[in-house]
Design an enzyme around this catalytic site. Sequence first.
Site, PDB file in Angstrom:
ATOM      1  CG  HIS A   1      -7.646  12.071  -8.390  1.00 55.64           C
ATOM      2  ND1 HIS A   1      -7.744  11.103  -9.354  1.00 55.64           N
ATOM      3  CD2 HIS A   1      -8.125  11.525  -7.241  1.00 55.64           C
ATOM      4  CE1 HIS A   1      -8.272  10.028  -8.816  1.00 55.64           C
ATOM      5  NE2 HIS A   1      -8.520  10.246  -7.543  1.00 55.64           N
TER       6      HIS A   1
ATOM      7  CG  ASP B   1      -4.905   9.043 -11.700  1.00 56.43           C
ATOM      8  OD1 ASP B   1      -5.206   8.558 -10.598  1.00 56.43           O
ATOM      9  OD2 ASP B   1      -5.750   9.412 -12.536  1.00 56.43           O
TER      10      ASP B   1
ATOM     11  CD  GLU C   1      -4.438   3.483  -1.003  1.00 58.69           C
ATOM     12  OE1 GLU C   1      -5.410   3.146  -1.693  1.00 58.69           O
ATOM     13  OE2 GLU C   1      -4.505   3.652   0.224  1.00 58.69           O
TER      14      GLU C   1
ATOM     15  CG  ASN D   1      -4.792  11.433  -4.631  1.00 58.50           C
ATOM     16  OD1 ASN D   1      -4.192  11.562  -5.694  1.00 58.50           O
ATOM     17  ND2 ASN D   1      -5.429  10.326  -4.298  1.00 58.50           N
TER      18      ASN D   1
ATOM     19  CG  ASP E   1      -1.932   1.053   1.269  1.00 54.42           C
ATOM     20  OD1 ASP E   1      -3.109   0.756   0.979  1.00 54.42           O
ATOM     21  OD2 ASP E   1      -1.575   2.208   1.576  1.00 54.42           O
TER      22      ASP E   1
HETATM   23  N1  LIG Z   1      -5.007   9.538  -7.744  1.00 55.14           N
HETATM   24  C1  LIG Z   1      -5.653   8.439  -7.377  1.00 55.14           C
HETATM   25  N2  LIG Z   1      -5.967   8.269  -6.076  1.00 55.14           N
HETATM   26  C2  LIG Z   1      -6.598   7.140  -5.707  1.00 55.14           C
HETATM   27  C3  LIG Z   1      -6.907   6.126  -6.628  1.00 55.14           C
HETATM   28  N3  LIG Z   1      -7.517   5.120  -5.958  1.00 55.14           N
HETATM   29  C4  LIG Z   1      -7.582   5.480  -4.642  1.00 55.14           C
HETATM   30  N4  LIG Z   1      -7.013   6.698  -4.496  1.00 55.14           N
HETATM   31  C5  LIG Z   1      -6.888   7.501  -3.289  1.00 55.14           C
HETATM   32  O1  LIG Z   1      -5.990   6.902  -2.377  1.00 55.14           O
HETATM   33  C6  LIG Z   1      -6.267   7.451  -1.085  1.00 55.14           C
HETATM   34  C7  LIG Z   1      -6.095   6.360  -0.056  1.00 55.14           C
HETATM   35  O2  LIG Z   1      -6.285   6.969   1.199  1.00 55.14           O
HETATM   36  P1  LIG Z   1      -6.239   6.173   2.565  1.00 55.14           P
HETATM   37  O3  LIG Z   1      -6.907   4.860   2.385  1.00 55.14           O
HETATM   38  O4  LIG Z   1      -6.722   7.090   3.610  1.00 55.14           O
HETATM   39  O5  LIG Z   1      -4.735   5.820   2.746  1.00 55.14           O
HETATM   40  P2  LIG Z   1      -3.449   6.738   2.897  1.00 55.14           P
HETATM   41  O6  LIG Z   1      -3.754   8.202   2.822  1.00 55.14           O
HETATM   42  O7  LIG Z   1      -2.455   6.213   1.925  1.00 55.14           O
HETATM   43  O8  LIG Z   1      -3.014   6.426   4.366  1.00 55.14           O
HETATM   44  P3  LIG Z   1      -2.149   5.176   4.864  1.00 55.14           P
HETATM   45  O9  LIG Z   1      -2.638   3.972   4.112  1.00 55.14           O
HETATM   46  O10 LIG Z   1      -2.421   5.104   6.348  1.00 55.14           O
HETATM   47  O11 LIG Z   1      -0.725   5.475   4.574  1.00 55.14           O
HETATM   48  C8  LIG Z   1      -7.680   8.010  -1.122  1.00 55.14           C
HETATM   49  O12 LIG Z   1      -7.609   9.405  -1.046  1.00 55.14           O
HETATM   50  C9  LIG Z   1      -8.173   7.585  -2.511  1.00 55.14           C
HETATM   51  O13 LIG Z   1      -9.017   8.556  -3.083  1.00 55.14           O
HETATM   52  C10 LIG Z   1      -6.573   6.353  -8.008  1.00 55.14           C
HETATM   53  O14 LIG Z   1      -6.818   5.547  -8.898  1.00 55.14           O
HETATM   54  N5  LIG Z   1      -5.929   7.508  -8.324  1.00 55.14           N
END
Ligand SMILES: Nc1nc2c(ncn2[C@@H]2O[C@H](COP(=O)(O)OP(=O)(O)OP(=O)(O)O)[C@@H](O)[C@H]2O)c(=O)[nH]1
Length: 310
Positions: free
Chosen positions: A188, A192, A219, A183, A175
């Site tokens: 965004h 990506d 992610e 983001n 992850d």
């Molecule tokens: N740009 C982009 N962002 C994405 C995609 N899929 C998921 N995300 C974003 O990834 C982020 C994941 O956030 P969290 O699950 O809170 O995880 P994190 O901020 O990495 O926190 P930790 O896992 O604790 O390190 C969210 O803001 C989603 O919107 C994608 O395809 N593109």
Amino acid sequence: MAASQLKQRVLIIDDQKSNLKILSDILRDEVELILAQDGEQGIRKATEFAPDLILLDVVMPGIDGFEVIRQLKQDPSTYLIPVIFITSLNDVAHEEQGLLLGACDYINKPFHAAVVMARVKLHLQLARQRLMLEQLANIDPLTAVANRRKYQEVLDRQWRDACRKRSCLSLVMVDVDNFKMYNDHYGHAAGDRVLQQVALTLAAELRRPYDFIARYGGEEFVIILPDTPADDSFRIIEGCRAAILQLQIPHQATGGCLSISAGGYSCWPEQPDESISAFALKQADDLLYQAKRQGKNRVLWTTAAIEIQG
Ligand SMILES: Nc1nc2c(ncn2[C@@H]2O[C@H](COP(=O)(O)OP(=O)(O)OP(=O)(O)O)[C@@H](O)[C@H]2O)c(=O)[nH]1
């Protein structure tokens, strides 16, 4: 050479040498040919060479064409291969029987070169389109690695293989750390691009042909390392973590560079059971959660007996 430029493979199964020669002369310039002179040999070669199309004689000594197609349609490795019957049995009942057994077409003897060529080309084109659709259905459009659907298919197969070989299989959940902040800070579209870079970098660290990576969602990525000892698997994923750090992607919101965390679980599967493989992934996911809680940018690993921390 692009896949679309490679010659497609056609397996011809016919007990008459003269027929094999006529068909070979018609098709030789357009396709790669594999020849078989009876049903058993045909089935063996279909499994071994995975042809794109099979031309199958109906009347043969030993097992006839109807029995050959029955067996091909029962085997997961051959049931999708299109089969054209070639036969001098010109009655409707035989044609119907062949089509009901799953043949895609019928060519009557004596052969007319232009008709044989046209039908073979048509079915090869359909086979190529089906393959392209299948590949598209298995790929994550953003990162171009496999998607979750493909992951499940590959895991089922590799889990079965590991049961048979009594070998070690590792499942890893990866992850991107603090990705929401990334983001929020860079937008965004930049997020990506980072996911694409991460996918490419992780995939490049997996060097053995059966190592596998898929985007599990958002992610998160999932990695399967079959037939690899637990400590080697741990080292490979540590290599992934270091490689992402070496990209030196600035992450101003955290004041450092972009990193990943991972949880890995190594086991020796004994039963081909989906609930057990799902349990294994859950172990990896729980460790990923712990890695996040312990400060991120780290790999935690466990096997049935030992726990390693990096
Ligand atoms: N740009 C982009 N962002 C994405 C995609 N899929 C998921 N995300 C974003 O990834 C982020 C994941 O956030 P969290 O699950 O809170 O995880 P994190 O901020 O990495 O926190 P930790 O896992 O604790 O390190 C969210 O803001 C989603 O919107 C994608 O395809 N593109």
